[in-house]
Design an enzyme around this catalytic site. Structure first.
Site, PDB file in Angstrom:
ATOM      1  N   HIS A  53      14.021  34.433  44.389  1.00 43.66           N
ATOM      2  CA  HIS A  53      13.017  33.488  43.890  1.00 43.66           C
ATOM      3  C   HIS A  53      13.634  32.082  43.939  1.00 43.66           C
ATOM      4  O   HIS A  53      14.774  31.875  43.545  1.00 43.66           O
ATOM      5  CB  HIS A  53      12.640  33.878  42.462  1.00 43.66           C
ATOM      6  CG  HIS A  53      11.715  32.915  41.807  1.00 43.66           C
ATOM      7  ND1 HIS A  53      10.651  32.354  42.470  1.00 43.66           N
ATOM      8  CD2 HIS A  53      11.691  32.401  40.549  1.00 43.66           C
ATOM      9  CE1 HIS A  53      10.018  31.543  41.649  1.00 43.66           C
ATOM     10  NE2 HIS A  53      10.626  31.547  40.486  1.00 43.66           N
TER      11      HIS A  53
ATOM     12  N   CYS B 195       6.567  34.685  38.076  1.00 40.36           N
ATOM     13  CA  CYS B 195       7.316  34.480  39.323  1.00 40.36           C
ATOM     14  C   CYS B 195       7.827  35.789  39.925  1.00 40.36           C
ATOM     15  O   CYS B 195       8.169  35.838  41.102  1.00 40.36           O
ATOM     16  CB  CYS B 195       8.474  33.521  39.097  1.00 40.36           C
ATOM     17  SG  CYS B 195       7.944  31.917  38.503  1.00 40.36           S
TER      18      CYS B 195
ATOM     19  N   ASN C 204       9.582  25.528  43.465  1.00 40.17           N
ATOM     20  CA  ASN C 204       9.313  26.861  42.931  1.00 40.17           C
ATOM     21  C   ASN C 204       7.818  27.141  43.066  1.00 40.17           C
ATOM     22  O   ASN C 204       7.012  26.536  42.370  1.00 40.17           O
ATOM     23  CB  ASN C 204       9.768  26.884  41.460  1.00 40.17           C
ATOM     24  CG  ASN C 204       9.429  28.180  40.746  1.00 40.17           C
ATOM     25  OD1 ASN C 204       8.678  29.013  41.253  1.00 40.17           O
ATOM     26  ND2 ASN C 204       9.978  28.337  39.550  1.00 40.17           N
TER      27      ASN C 204
HETATM   28  N1  ACO Z   1      14.729  13.854  35.302  1.00 38.53           N
HETATM   29  C1  ACO Z   1      15.673  13.278  34.556  1.00 38.53           C
HETATM   30  N2  ACO Z   1      16.137  13.811  33.418  1.00 38.53           N
HETATM   31  C2  ACO Z   1      15.612  14.977  33.039  1.00 38.53           C
HETATM   32  C3  ACO Z   1      14.622  15.657  33.763  1.00 38.53           C
HETATM   33  C4  ACO Z   1      14.183  15.043  34.934  1.00 38.53           C
HETATM   34  N3  ACO Z   1      13.230  15.609  35.724  1.00 38.53           N
HETATM   35  N4  ACO Z   1      14.304  16.801  33.126  1.00 38.53           N
HETATM   36  C5  ACO Z   1      15.066  16.874  32.021  1.00 38.53           C
HETATM   37  N5  ACO Z   1      15.864  15.766  31.964  1.00 38.53           N
HETATM   38  C6  ACO Z   1      16.849  15.412  30.954  1.00 38.53           C
HETATM   39  C7  ACO Z   1      16.550  16.044  29.608  1.00 38.53           C
HETATM   40  O1  ACO Z   1      15.648  15.241  28.878  1.00 38.53           O
HETATM   41  C8  ACO Z   1      17.944  16.044  28.984  1.00 38.53           C
HETATM   42  O2  ACO Z   1      18.214  14.743  28.521  1.00 38.53           O
HETATM   43  P1  ACO Z   1      19.060  14.554  27.143  1.00 38.53           P
HETATM   44  O3  ACO Z   1      20.401  15.149  27.430  1.00 38.53           O
HETATM   45  O4  ACO Z   1      19.058  13.069  26.994  1.00 38.53           O
HETATM   46  O5  ACO Z   1      18.280  15.277  26.100  1.00 38.53           O
HETATM   47  C9  ACO Z   1      18.864  16.310  30.183  1.00 38.53           C
HETATM   48  O6  ACO Z   1      18.107  15.952  31.349  1.00 38.53           O
HETATM   49  C10 ACO Z   1      19.333  17.728  30.311  1.00 38.53           C
HETATM   50  O7  ACO Z   1      18.192  18.585  30.139  1.00 38.53           O
HETATM   51  P2  ACO Z   1      18.310  20.149  30.303  1.00 38.53           P
HETATM   52  O8  ACO Z   1      16.998  20.771  29.991  1.00 38.53           O
HETATM   53  O9  ACO Z   1      19.529  20.617  29.568  1.00 38.53           O
HETATM   54  O10 ACO Z   1      18.585  20.221  31.880  1.00 38.53           O
HETATM   55  P3  ACO Z   1      19.034  21.439  32.743  1.00 38.53           P
HETATM   56  O11 ACO Z   1      20.265  21.124  33.451  1.00 38.53           O
HETATM   57  O12 ACO Z   1      18.969  22.745  31.990  1.00 38.53           O
HETATM   58  O13 ACO Z   1      17.896  21.479  33.866  1.00 38.53           O
HETATM   59  C11 ACO Z   1      15.971  22.765  34.415  1.00 38.53           C
HETATM   60  C12 ACO Z   1      16.566  21.733  33.482  1.00 38.53           C
HETATM   61  C13 ACO Z   1      15.946  22.208  35.830  1.00 38.53           C
HETATM   62  C14 ACO Z   1      14.550  23.074  33.950  1.00 38.53           C
HETATM   63  C15 ACO Z   1      16.839  24.053  34.408  1.00 38.53           C
HETATM   64  O14 ACO Z   1      17.107  24.424  33.070  1.00 38.53           O
HETATM   65  C16 ACO Z   1      16.204  25.206  35.114  1.00 38.53           C
HETATM   66  O15 ACO Z   1      16.040  25.195  36.325  1.00 38.53           O
HETATM   67  N6  ACO Z   1      15.866  26.290  34.380  1.00 38.53           N
HETATM   68  C17 ACO Z   1      15.265  27.458  34.982  1.00 38.53           C
HETATM   69  C18 ACO Z   1      13.811  27.240  35.220  1.00 38.53           C
HETATM   70  C19 ACO Z   1      13.238  28.390  36.030  1.00 38.53           C
HETATM   71  O16 ACO Z   1      13.955  29.019  36.761  1.00 38.53           O
HETATM   72  N7  ACO Z   1      11.969  28.704  35.905  1.00 38.53           N
HETATM   73  C20 ACO Z   1      11.469  29.819  36.699  1.00 38.53           C
HETATM   74  C21 ACO Z   1      10.450  30.535  36.093  1.00 38.53           C
HETATM   75  S1  ACO Z   1       8.925  29.642  36.128  1.00 38.53           S
HETATM   76  C22 ACO Z   1       7.635  30.773  35.942  1.00 38.53           C
HETATM   77  O17 ACO Z   1       7.830  31.946  35.766  1.00 38.53           O
HETATM   78  C23 ACO Z   1       6.236  30.221  35.979  1.00 38.53           C
END
Ligand code: ACO
Length: 317
Positions: free
Chosen positions: A244, A110, A274
């Site tokens: 980003h 990214c 993204n």
């Molecule tokens: N819908 C509903 N529930 C979900 C979803 C979804 N789409 N995705 C995850 N959950 C659930 C999980 O299973 C978990 O449930 P549990 O508590 O029962 O186990 C709960 O939601 C919390 O999950 P987390 O992973 O802790 O959620 P978080 O708030 O961290 O959000 C996310 C996840 C959106 C991926 C976030 O961590 C994020 O944006 N991280 C950064 C990602 C990023 O910036 N990537 C960029 C680089 S990509 C590249 O370089 C190719």
């Protein structure tokens, strides 16, 4: 430093996938995606490759710059979702737009577009380059695991491009790499090698969301402070920040830690998701075409992603 931006362009495929559409594919909801990520919809390609989308953004950037493809001396592309490891997206864009200059890709996930921009700037500084095209083009829908709700809700397809030439408007840049494949990776398959000692994984984006989140916030804050220092300004003096587009909570937290109003950050992830290396140039293009920019505005760009990598650049408009 060595460059100015002459023109920008962006392209996204026509088909839109809403959060409600996604909730029919995996166990998720519009409410969860909106609150935790900030995305409402993203564009997905049914029949266009990353290179074909890249060529469309490139054409728009050439038009904005007022030059033709045969005037280009260099094309640097960035992608993690090309149809092939080779030819590069840049090489296919070269053919598509009718250019004849050297063309190659850099891979820094990214952050790729800002790595590509800095690479092109270094070529320009070396001399002998009048016009260069820098582009990020992604067909992430091709490599997303559509059964994994924690990643498939985040990404979208699209492309963005800059035409640059020698100038004095590139005030600062910083590239950062922290080699790791445990937080974020896109493994390739093994082909039919009988000499492969590891367990094969199907191609897909594999990401530890929370680790990526923490890395992202930390790097946006430190990278933006570093480029401000390089340019002899403070982050509060930035007129716009083009980040980003990964997660609204990442942008919000970084803005608060920097003490910069969120309104200065260009945000369009609600409409595009993204788009990896395409996200900064798509967002910059929207800003450039919005009519808001004034000559002399300070525009910071920042990105983070697989590598792990991050980057920031400062432009005077
Ligand atoms: N819908 C509903 N529930 C979900 C979803 C979804 N789409 N995705 C995850 N959950 C659930 C999980 O299973 C978990 O449930 P549990 O508590 O029962 O186990 C709960 O939601 C919390 O999950 P987390 O992973 O802790 O959620 P978080 O708030 O961290 O959000 C996310 C996840 C959106 C991926 C976030 O961590 C994020 O944006 N991280 C950064 C990602 C990023 O910036 N990537 C960029 C680089 S990509 C590249 O370089 C190719």
């Amino acid at each position: 430093m060595s460059i100015q931006i002459l023109g920008t362009g962006a392209y996204v495929p026509e088909r839109i996938l809403t959060n409600d559409d996604l909730s029919r594919l995996v166990d998720t909801s519009d409410e969860w995606i909106t609150q935790r990520v900030g995305v409402k919809e993203r564009h997905v390609s049914f029949d266009e490759s990353a290179a074909e989308m890249g060529a469309k953004a490139a054409q728009r950037a050439l038009e904005a710059a007022g030059i033709t493809a045969d005037q280009l001396d260099l094309i640097v592309g960035a992608t993690v979702s090309a149809d092939a490891v080779c030819p590069s997206v840049a090489a296919l864009v070269q053919r598509e737009i009718g250019a004849s200059c050297p063309a190659f890709d850099v891979n820094s996930a990214c952050s790729g577009f800002l790595f590509a921009l800095d690479t092109a700037a270094a070529f320009v500084a070396r001399g002998g380059i009048r016009y260069a095209l820098v582009l990020g083009a992604e067909r992430l829908s091709r490599i997303v695991d559509w059964t994994d709700r924690s990643t498939c809700v985040i990404f979208g397809d699209g492309s963005g491009a800059f035409v640059i030439s020698p100038g004095e408007n590139y005030l600062a840049s910083h590239l950062h790499t922290q080699g790791s494949d445990s937080v974020l990776s896109i493994p390739l398959g093994k082909g039919n090698s009988p000499f492969y000692g590891k367990e094969e994984q199907p191609i897909a984006i594999r990401m530890s969301g929370q680790e990526t989140f923490k890395f992202a916030v930390k790097q946006i804050v430190s990278d933006l402070k570093l480029i401000a220092e390089q340019a002899g300004v403070t982050p509060e003096q930035f007129d716009y920040i083009v980040p980003h587009q990964a997660n609204l909570r990442i942008i919000d937290l970084a803005a608060r830690r920097l003490g910069i109003p969120i309104e200065k950050f260009v945000v369009n992830l609600d409409r595009f998701g993204n788009t990896s290396s395409a996200s900064v140039p798509i967002s910059f293009d929207e800003l450039a075409r919005s009519g808001k920019l004034k000559k002399g505005d300070l525009i910071a760009m920042c990105a983070f992603g697989g590598g792990l990598s991050s980057a920031a650049s400062l432009i005077r408009w």
